[in-house]
Design an enzyme around this catalytic site. Structure first.
Site, mmCIF file in Angstrom:
data_model
loop_
_atom_site.group_PDB
_atom_site.id
_atom_site.type_symbol
_atom_site.label_atom_id
_atom_site.label_comp_id
_atom_site.label_asym_id
_atom_site.label_seq_id
_atom_site.Cartn_x
_atom_site.Cartn_y
_atom_site.Cartn_z
ATOM 1 N N HIS A 21 0.832 -1.209 0.000
ATOM 2 C CA HIS A 21 0.000 0.000 0.000
ATOM 3 C C HIS A 21 0.866 1.258 0.000
ATOM 4 O O HIS A 21 0.596 2.215 -0.720
ATOM 5 C CB HIS A 21 -0.930 -0.011 1.219
ATOM 6 C CG HIS A 21 -1.880 -1.163 1.200
ATOM 7 N ND1 HIS A 21 -3.185 -1.054 0.803
ATOM 8 C CD2 HIS A 21 -1.694 -2.482 1.483
ATOM 9 C CE1 HIS A 21 -3.771 -2.235 0.849
ATOM 10 N NE2 HIS A 21 -2.888 -3.127 1.267
ATOM 11 N N ASP A 118 -6.819 5.153 1.107
ATOM 12 C CA ASP A 118 -6.631 3.765 0.694
ATOM 13 C C ASP A 118 -7.984 3.047 0.715
ATOM 14 O O ASP A 118 -8.739 3.172 1.691
ATOM 15 C CB ASP A 118 -5.644 3.100 1.668
ATOM 16 C CG ASP A 118 -5.103 1.796 1.132
ATOM 17 O OD1 ASP A 118 -5.906 0.955 0.694
ATOM 18 O OD2 ASP A 118 -3.870 1.610 1.162
ATOM 19 N N ALA A 395 -6.033 -13.118 1.270
ATOM 20 C CA ALA A 395 -6.680 -11.895 0.766
ATOM 21 C C ALA A 395 -6.853 -11.919 -0.759
ATOM 22 O O ALA A 395 -7.317 -12.909 -1.314
ATOM 23 C CB ALA A 395 -5.908 -10.661 1.245
ATOM 24 N N ASP A 396 -6.443 -10.831 -1.424
ATOM 25 C CA ASP A 396 -6.644 -10.703 -2.878
ATOM 26 C C ASP A 396 -5.818 -11.692 -3.697
ATOM 27 O O ASP A 396 -6.059 -11.873 -4.892
ATOM 28 C CB ASP A 396 -6.279 -9.278 -3.306
ATOM 29 C CG ASP A 396 -4.848 -8.909 -2.928
ATOM 30 O OD1 ASP A 396 -4.392 -9.332 -1.855
ATOM 31 O OD2 ASP A 396 -4.182 -8.206 -3.712
#
Ligand code: UDP
Length: 488
Positions: A21, A118, A395-396
């Site tokens: 991020h 974000d 997660a992704d």
């Protein structure tokens, strides 16, 4: 680069506390600095300390007029299971970080004109709405994984969750529009959506951070994710696809500064550059790069399966092992890389604790990437034209892995099986037996990625549109004559 108070809005950018991020949003920040905007970049204190310790970001950004870093106290949530840690982190942010952030925004001098939050920190968006400042969510994840998280309520409503044991993992999930024919239970976000009970507290953790709005920014490019972006546009009419951000920034800086090679680290770990010297001495496309990103945790047993698989493949490898990423059977951190790995097979493998990954992937000696499919890693591999072996962790990453292998045909899927035989076969398939087919598909996608960020390309045009829209919004807010002139 200053363009006067009205044309130069003050933008506040706030990334989630993670390497991927911070990487993406720092790159976006620099692109917006180049457009002449004043940027305040907010980091969590603990993240910022590491960033400053291991990089030259402060010096690098000091050349941009009006740029400043600000920090906000870090959160203390802890849990050995990443999805549980994320859930606790988000709860803590809502309670602790939100009020501090709100005060910061209200008291900001110069006043904030625009907020880029974000996409996984909904509270940033909420604060902006509460204080009446235009805002947008920036998603550092792929469009396909964003869309999966977004669609989870529909998946649940259609009774396609929970997952009923291991034998259910290959069942198709048909409620994510555009993915009806290939998204399996095993491709749903790990740790969050692969639940065995609907009441699982992690199921909606990411989904509920997503806000309904007119617009959003995604670190992707049209040529890669066009069909899924078309689906998302039904809900979000305005999408700025400005990725791959790392390549976009490089391309812009090259065109402005006329520098052939540009390298800028945003690492939260100390980068070990000795691996570049080691790579310099290896034949072209002979080395497999192995890295599972900044969050993945693996057991000692999994580590040893990878190790034996790599050694048995007889291919050379460069492996990033963060000491804190390996745990023993009790879940305790191993702390050190097992000696066997450090001592054995030195001529075949090179192990570092953290690598200059973008540079490694672009190195001519690299022929493949064994990856956890974090979105930054995936984009970096795509840009470098390096085929992947996918071992998604959470997660992704599962959705990314499915697209890499099934949709974009850029690599092979380990299907969750961490076994030395599978690793050995995958490495040989990727580096030798199936190399031809991947060379073509990866080269084609790398070219599309390059074009998208070049002058007139899809991402380059989207970034220009974003910059223009922020300027117009700012002028409108000031009721300026320049705005009226611009419209006429
Ligand atoms: N990275 C790096 N050196 C390493 C391993 C990773 O610089 O040894 C960088 C990598 O280039 C990427 C980021 O860390 O930009 C990891 O982000 P990603 O989204 O791939 O995965 P995450 O760490 O969020 O799981």
């Amino acid at each position: 680069m200053e363009q006067g108070p009205i044309l130069s809005p003050h933008i506040l950018i706030f990334p989630a506390p993670g390497q991927g991020h911070v990487n993406s949003l720092l790159k976006l920040a620099e692109l917006l600095c180049l457009a002449g905007f004043k940027i305040t970049f907010i980091n969590f204190q603990n993240i910022h300390e590491r960033l400053v310790r291991h990089t030259d970001v402060e010096a690098r950004f000091s050349k941009y007029y009006g740029f400043q870093f600000k920090t906000i106290p870090g959160c203390e949530a802890e849990d050995p299971r990443p999805a549980d840690w994320v859930r606790k982190l988000f709860q803590e942010m809502e309670v602790k970080s939100k009020p501090i952030f709100k005060k910061m925004v209200i008291e900001s001098n110069p006043a904030v004109n625009y907020i880029i939050g974000d996409g996984v920190m909904g509270f940033v968006y909420d604060v902006a709405v509460e204080v009446g400042i235009p805002t947008i969510q920036m998603h550092c994840i792929s469009a396909c994984s964003f869309w999966t998280f977004f669609s989870i309520p529909d998946v649940v409503a259609a009774h396609q969750l929970p997952i009923k044991g291991k034998e259910d993992m290959d069942r198709l999930i048909t409620e994510v529009p555009g993915m009806e024919r290939f998204l399996r239970c095993r491709d749903l976000p790990g740790g969050f959506c692969q639940v065995s009970h609907i009441s699982d507290p992690n199921l909606f953790v990411i989904t509920k951070e997503i806000r309904q709005s007119q617009a959003l920014i995604i670190n992707t490019f049209e040529e890669l994710e066009g069909p899924i972006l078309s689906q998302i546009r039904i809900r979000y009419p305005k999408i700025y696809t400005i990725g791959p951000l790392h390549n976009h920034l490089k391309t812009k800086l090259r065109s402005i500064e006329k520098q052939e090679s540009y390298s800028s680290s945003t690492s939260l770990w100390e980068v070990d550059r000795t691996c570049i010297t080691w790579l310099d001495n290896q034949p072209s496309q002979s080395v497999l790069y192995v890295s599972f990103g900044s969050i993945t945790i693996m057991t000692r047993q999994q580590l040893m399966e990878f190790w034996h698989g790599l050694v048995n493949s007889k291919k050379k490898f460069l492996w990033v092992i963060r000491p804190e990423c390996v745990i023993n059977q009790d879940g305790d951190n191993l702390g050190e890389i097992p000696e066997q790995l450090q001592e054995g097979e030195k001529e075949k493998g090179y192990i570092v604790k953290w690598a200059p990954q973008e540079e490694v992937l672009a190195h001519k000696a690299i022929g493949g990437f064994l990856t956890h499919c974090g979105w930054n890693s995936t984009l970096e591999s795509i840009v470098a034209g390096v085929p992947m072996i996918c071992w998604p962790y959470f997660a992704d990453q599962q959705v990314n892995g499915r697209f890499v292998t099934e949709v974009w045909k850029l690599g092979l899927d380990m299907n969750d099986v961490c076994d030395r035989g599978v690793v050995e076969k995958m490495v040989n398939d990727l580096m030798v037996d199936k190399r031809e087919e991947f060379v073509k598909s990866t080269a084609r996608m790398a070219e599309l990625a390059r074009k998208s960020v070049s002058e007139g390309g899809s991402s380059s045009s989207c970034l220009n549109r974003l910059i223009e829209d922020i300027r117009l919004m700012n002028m409108k807010a000031h009721g300026s004559d320049t705005y009226k002139d611009n419209l006429s």
